[in-house]
Enzyme design. Structure first.
Site, PDB file in Angstrom:
ATOM      1  N   LYS A 220       0.853  -1.191   0.000  1.00 54.32           N
ATOM      2  CA  LYS A 220       0.000   0.000   0.000  1.00 54.32           C
ATOM      3  C   LYS A 220       0.883   1.232   0.000  1.00 54.32           C
ATOM      4  CE  LYS A 220      -3.781   2.323   0.368  1.00 54.32           C
ATOM      5  NZ  LYS A 220      -3.414   2.969  -0.927  1.00 54.32           N
TER       6      LYS A 220
ATOM      7  N   GLN B 230       7.381   3.690   3.795  1.00 51.31           N
ATOM      8  CA  GLN B 230       5.952   3.345   3.860  1.00 51.31           C
ATOM      9  C   GLN B 230       5.718   2.083   4.706  1.00 51.31           C
ATOM     10  OE1 GLN B 230       4.060   5.531   1.534  1.00 51.31           O
ATOM     11  NE2 GLN B 230       2.324   5.034   2.821  1.00 51.31           N
TER      12      GLN B 230
ATOM     13  N   LYS C 147       5.598   3.354   8.320  1.00 52.92           N
ATOM     14  CA  LYS C 147       4.451   4.243   8.492  1.00 52.92           C
ATOM     15  C   LYS C 147       3.149   3.430   8.543  1.00 52.92           C
ATOM     16  CE  LYS C 147       4.254   7.498   5.387  1.00 52.92           C
ATOM     17  NZ  LYS C 147       3.906   8.423   4.274  1.00 52.92           N
TER      18      LYS C 147
ATOM     19  N   LYS D 277       5.347   1.646  -3.121  1.00 51.29           N
ATOM     20  CA  LYS D 277       5.279   2.989  -3.695  1.00 51.29           C
ATOM     21  C   LYS D 277       5.544   2.884  -5.196  1.00 51.29           C
ATOM     22  CE  LYS D 277       4.799   7.297  -2.241  1.00 51.29           C
ATOM     23  NZ  LYS D 277       4.131   7.793  -1.025  1.00 51.29           N
TER      24      LYS D 277
ATOM     25  N   GLY E 190      -2.567   8.367  -4.284  1.00 49.45           N
ATOM     26  CA  GLY E 190      -1.889   9.565  -4.776  1.00 49.45           C
ATOM     27  C   GLY E 190      -0.623   9.897  -3.995  1.00 49.45           C
ATOM     28  N   ASP E 191       0.146  10.807  -4.542  1.00 46.79           N
ATOM     29  CA  ASP E 191       1.311  11.419  -3.888  1.00 46.79           C
ATOM     30  C   ASP E 191       1.583  12.678  -4.724  1.00 46.79           C
ATOM     31  OD1 ASP E 191       3.517  10.694  -1.732  1.00 46.79           O
ATOM     32  OD2 ASP E 191       4.625  11.487  -3.424  1.00 46.79           O
TER      33      ASP E 191
ATOM     34  N   THR F 180      -4.324  13.691   5.157  1.00 43.78           N
ATOM     35  CA  THR F 180      -2.897  13.807   5.509  1.00 43.78           C
ATOM     36  C   THR F 180      -2.653  15.108   6.270  1.00 43.78           C
ATOM     37  OG1 THR F 180      -2.404  12.585   3.484  1.00 43.78           O
ATOM     38  CG2 THR F 180      -0.548  13.591   4.636  1.00 43.78           C
TER      39      THR F 180
ATOM     40  N   ASN G 293      -1.831  19.154  -1.853  1.00 44.64           N
ATOM     41  CA  ASN G 293      -2.862  18.506  -1.039  1.00 44.64           C
ATOM     42  C   ASN G 293      -2.551  18.559   0.455  1.00 44.64           C
ATOM     43  OD1 ASN G 293      -3.496  15.581   0.322  1.00 44.64           O
ATOM     44  ND2 ASN G 293      -5.238  16.399  -0.799  1.00 44.64           N
TER      45      ASN G 293
ATOM     46  N   SER H 246      -6.759   5.891   3.812  1.00 47.04           N
ATOM     47  CA  SER H 246      -6.829   4.997   2.650  1.00 47.04           C
ATOM     48  C   SER H 246      -7.215   3.582   3.084  1.00 47.04           C
ATOM     49  CB  SER H 246      -5.472   4.930   1.950  1.00 47.04           C
ATOM     50  OG  SER H 246      -5.260   6.042   1.114  1.00 47.04           O
TER      51      SER H 246
HETATM   52  P1  NDP Z   1       1.064  17.801  -4.353  1.00 42.47           P
HETATM   53  O1  NDP Z   1       1.502  17.400  -5.711  1.00 42.47           O
HETATM   54  O2  NDP Z   1      -0.379  18.036  -4.114  1.00 42.47           O
HETATM   55  O3  NDP Z   1       1.856  19.101  -3.871  1.00 42.47           O
HETATM   56  C1  NDP Z   1       3.239  19.102  -3.790  1.00 42.47           C
HETATM   57  C2  NDP Z   1       3.698  20.453  -3.309  1.00 42.47           C
HETATM   58  O4  NDP Z   1       5.082  20.396  -3.013  1.00 42.47           O
HETATM   59  C3  NDP Z   1       3.544  21.530  -4.369  1.00 42.47           C
HETATM   60  O5  NDP Z   1       3.333  22.761  -3.768  1.00 42.47           O
HETATM   61  C4  NDP Z   1       4.883  21.472  -5.086  1.00 42.47           C
HETATM   62  O6  NDP Z   1       5.232  22.659  -5.780  1.00 42.47           O
HETATM   63  C5  NDP Z   1       5.819  21.241  -3.929  1.00 42.47           C
HETATM   64  N1  NDP Z   1       7.004  20.526  -4.428  1.00 42.47           N
HETATM   65  C6  NDP Z   1       7.024  19.327  -5.081  1.00 42.47           C
HETATM   66  N2  NDP Z   1       8.266  18.988  -5.437  1.00 42.47           N
HETATM   67  C7  NDP Z   1       9.038  19.998  -5.027  1.00 42.47           C
HETATM   68  C8  NDP Z   1      10.425  20.229  -5.107  1.00 42.47           C
HETATM   69  N3  NDP Z   1      11.269  19.346  -5.704  1.00 42.47           N
HETATM   70  N4  NDP Z   1      10.883  21.382  -4.528  1.00 42.47           N
HETATM   71  C9  NDP Z   1      10.050  22.264  -3.924  1.00 42.47           C
HETATM   72  N5  NDP Z   1       8.716  22.080  -3.825  1.00 42.47           N
HETATM   73  C10 NDP Z   1       8.234  20.976  -4.367  1.00 42.47           C
HETATM   74  O7  NDP Z   1       1.619  16.659  -3.386  1.00 42.47           O
HETATM   75  P2  NDP Z   1       1.171  16.304  -1.885  1.00 42.47           P
HETATM   76  O8  NDP Z   1       0.733  17.520  -1.169  1.00 42.47           O
HETATM   77  O9  NDP Z   1       0.276  15.142  -1.967  1.00 42.47           O
HETATM   78  O10 NDP Z   1       2.547  15.785  -1.291  1.00 42.47           O
HETATM   79  C11 NDP Z   1       3.442  16.632  -0.556  1.00 42.47           C
HETATM   80  C12 NDP Z   1       4.364  15.781   0.288  1.00 42.47           C
HETATM   81  O11 NDP Z   1       3.575  15.019   1.209  1.00 42.47           O
HETATM   82  C13 NDP Z   1       5.203  14.749  -0.472  1.00 42.47           C
HETATM   83  O12 NDP Z   1       6.428  14.580   0.192  1.00 42.47           O
HETATM   84  C14 NDP Z   1       4.386  13.460  -0.325  1.00 42.47           C
HETATM   85  O13 NDP Z   1       5.191  12.320  -0.467  1.00 42.47           O
HETATM   86  C15 NDP Z   1       3.870  13.636   1.095  1.00 42.47           C
HETATM   87  N6  NDP Z   1       2.694  12.861   1.469  1.00 42.47           N
HETATM   88  C16 NDP Z   1       1.543  12.940   0.752  1.00 42.47           C
HETATM   89  C17 NDP Z   1       0.425  12.236   1.153  1.00 42.47           C
HETATM   90  C18 NDP Z   1      -0.892  12.337   0.460  1.00 42.47           C
HETATM   91  O14 NDP Z   1      -1.857  11.736   0.947  1.00 42.47           O
HETATM   92  N7  NDP Z   1      -1.009  13.083  -0.626  1.00 42.47           N
HETATM   93  C19 NDP Z   1       0.480  11.343   2.330  1.00 42.47           C
HETATM   94  C20 NDP Z   1       1.728  11.405   3.064  1.00 42.47           C
HETATM   95  C21 NDP Z   1       2.783  12.124   2.613  1.00 42.47           C
HETATM   96  P3  NDP Z   1       5.154  22.689  -7.385  1.00 42.47           P
HETATM   97  O15 NDP Z   1       3.705  22.812  -7.714  1.00 42.47           O
HETATM   98  O16 NDP Z   1       5.942  23.890  -7.767  1.00 42.47           O
HETATM   99  O17 NDP Z   1       5.757  21.424  -7.868  1.00 42.47           O
HETATM  100  O1  2IT Z   2       3.155   8.882   1.468  1.00 39.26           O
HETATM  101  C1  2IT Z   2       1.996   8.482   1.683  1.00 39.26           C
HETATM  102  O2  2IT Z   2       1.681   7.941   2.745  1.00 39.26           O
HETATM  103  C2  2IT Z   2       1.005   8.667   0.619  1.00 39.26           C
HETATM  104  N1  2IT Z   2       1.334   9.250  -0.409  1.00 39.26           N
HETATM  105  C3  2IT Z   2      -0.385   8.119   0.788  1.00 39.26           C
HETATM  106  C4  2IT Z   2      -0.415   6.660   0.468  1.00 39.26           C
HETATM  107  C5  2IT Z   2      -1.781   6.019   0.438  1.00 39.26           C
HETATM  108  O3  2IT Z   2      -1.803   4.832   0.053  1.00 39.26           O
HETATM  109  O4  2IT Z   2      -2.797   6.632   0.780  1.00 39.26           O
END
Ligand code: NDP
Ligand code: 2IT
Length: 448
Positions: A93, A114, A117, A129, A168-169, A212, A243, A380
């Site tokens: 997952k 993961q 976590k 992943k 998603g991520d 998240t 997100n 999830s």
């Molecule tokens: P999104 O794609 O929705 O947003 C990502 C954000 O981070 C954007 O603002 C983006 O800016 C910025 N970003 C991405 N890459 C870079 C980079 N190389 N340098 C600077 N800024 C960057 O992703 P999420 O919000 O879903 O994910 C954000 C973080 O949270 C990640 O590390 C992800 O692995 C983690 N995460 C996400 C979960 C989820 O449920 N979605 C769960 C747990 C962890 P820009 O638009 O300019 O690229």
């Molecule tokens: O990093 C993370 O935990 C996620 N991107 C969410 C993973 C999930 O299966 O909901």
């Protein structure tokens, strides 16, 4: 910190040799091995049965070509990955990341973290992943759809609701999950809960979008409360504007804090009166624009080019929610100089090892990603359970379960740290608590 135990040192060297150039993966493994030193002293059976040796090697890696046709009729070719890391306690997952920086080392670090976590959530999910070096930025909806369809045309052979359940991520949100789900259904002729983060019309869970970011705040709240503090009245700096950042901002505001900054990969905005989240949502979720545009709607806000400057803004709480290694030693020094109380990670591995060491040495409460951002994957898992039963829960019910899960994670990792005489070291606590359940399952299932 460094690894002093000879066995773990040797293992770390083998990991580096076997996975050359994958520096993010090395970083993630090193941190866990450092935490496990006291555990293997007390439990030599984990070494004897090769549990840690097995844990650092993915059960399976799938790597594939993703050809698609752009709006000009030109064929583009990307790379797809799925790392099925560990299935000791449940099906693989974890999310899918679409970002040009993606290569095997990034997916391996994310898949490895993961495992721990998912174990901390207390729910039956293993670690995996996936992703691609495809960049959704600037692509039309039709291009994203064609890419997702091609990606799933290969991936569908390897996933299933009892095998591997992606989500998603970075770069993968509701739009992408919709196209991926549609293609899975079309070519497998199965309507199954094979992805999470689905739309509410076709099996998604209420509160998964928020989970998240909300979960990060619930975890941070538990940590603060334990030391006699709350969110209320605090100034908060949050990096990213995707997100996780958006819903962390929403919950922090609901809890009475003032969020003054957000960013994207080009720069950051500072709004001393407090972020207007409706503007951010319109810009980022609806129009897919850059965060820079925010200042056009808020004349008292400032925009600064470059990401790292965000950590020089004075704040009581800092929540990095963008990407790996975005908070380095200099950022940590600036935060400490400005009197930060707590740093809790919303992104995966956003703080460098040097930054973490500095923050903890300066008595900043530090919430590591594996624990503090586990709310997304936990929700999830609730979506998976509802898909199996074929019904759904209300927003309030999912949200209250999420809060309870995050409080339990805080409690369990604090206790695990204390059990090994490492009171307050939540990095060690998360690694040890996450590891123990998986390692025992591996022993019981037979490691060879
Ligand atoms: P999104 O794609 O929705 O947003 C990502 C954000 O981070 C954007 O603002 C983006 O800016 C910025 N970003 C991405 N890459 C870079 C980079 N190389 N340098 C600077 N800024 C960057 O992703 P999420 O919000 O879903 O994910 C954000 C973080 O949270 C990640 O590390 C992800 O692995 C983690 N995460 C996400 C979960 C989820 O449920 N979605 C769960 C747990 C962890 P820009 O638009 O300019 O690229
Ligand atoms: O990093 C993370 O935990 C996620 N991107 C969410 C993973 C999930 O299966 O909901």
């Amino acid at each position: 910190m460094s690894i002093t135990n000879e066995y773990l040192q040797g293992l770390m060297e083998r990991v580096e040799k076997r996975n050359p150039g994958e520096k993010e993966f090395h970083q993630a493994v090193r941190e866990v091995l450092e935490s496990l030193e006291p555990v293997i002293e007390r439990h030599p059976e984990y070494v004897k049965h090769g549990v840690i040796e097995s844990l650092v090697e993915p059960e399976r890696i799938i790597k594939f070509r993703v050809p698609w046709v752009d709006d000009n009729g030109v064929v583009q070719v990307n790379r797809g990955f799925r790392v099925q890391f560990n299935s000791a306690i449940g099906p693989y997952k974890g999310g899918l990341r679409f970002h040009p920086s993606v290569y095997e080392g990034i997916i391996k670090f994310l898949g490895f973290e993961q495992i721990f976590k998912n174990s901390l959530t207390g729910l039956p999910i293993g670690g995996g992943k996936g992703g691609s070096d495809f960049d959704p930025k600037g692509k039309s909806d039709l291009e994203v759809m064609r890419f997702c369809q091609s990606f799933m045309t290969e991936l569908y052979k390897h996933i299933g609701s009892y095998t591997d359940i992606p989500a998603g991520d970075i770069g993968v949100g509701a739009r992408e999950i919709g196209y991926l789900f549609g293609q899975y259904k079309r070519i497998s002729n199965t309507f199954a809960g094979v992805l999470t983060g689905k739309g509410l019309e076709y099996g998604g869970s209420l509160a998964r979008t928020e989970a998240t970011g909300y979960g990060l705040c619930y975890f941070t709240e538990a940590l603060l409360n334990d030391h006699g503090f709350t969110f209320k009245g605090n100034t908060v700096v949050i990096s990213g504007s995707g997100n996780v950042a958006i819903y962390a901002t929403q919950k922090a505001q609901q809890m009475g804090a003032t969020v003054v900054a957000l960013s994207d990969s080009n720069g950051y905005i500072y709004d001393p009166e407090g972020i207007d989240l409706a503007v951010v949502k319109q810009l980022k979720e609806v129009e897919r624009k850059r965060i820079k545009e925010y200042v056009n709607f808020r004349p008292n806000a400032e925009y600064h080019e470059g990401c790292r400057g965000i950590w020089t803004i004075p704040c009581g709480l800092a929540l990095p929610c963008a990407t790996q290694n975005e908070l380095d030693l200099d950022s940590a020094k600036a935060l400490v100089a400005n009197g930060v109380k707590a740093v809790c990670e919303g992104a995966n591995m956003p703080s460098t090892p040097e930054a973490i060491e500095y923050l903890m040495a300066n008595d900043v409460f530090f919430g590591p990603a594996k624990a503090s951002n586990a709310g997304g994957v936990a929700t999830s898992a609730l979506e998976m359970s509802r898909n199996s039963i074929r019904n759904s829960w209300s927003f309030e019910r999912v949200d209250s379960m999420l809060r309870e899960i995050m409080q339990n994670i805080y409690k369990n990792i604090s206790e695990a740290a204390a059990e090994y005489g490492l009171d307050g070291n939540l990095v060690a606590g998360a690694n040890i608590a996450g590891f123990t359940k998986v390692a025992n399952a591996m022993l019981n299932e037979g490691v060879v």
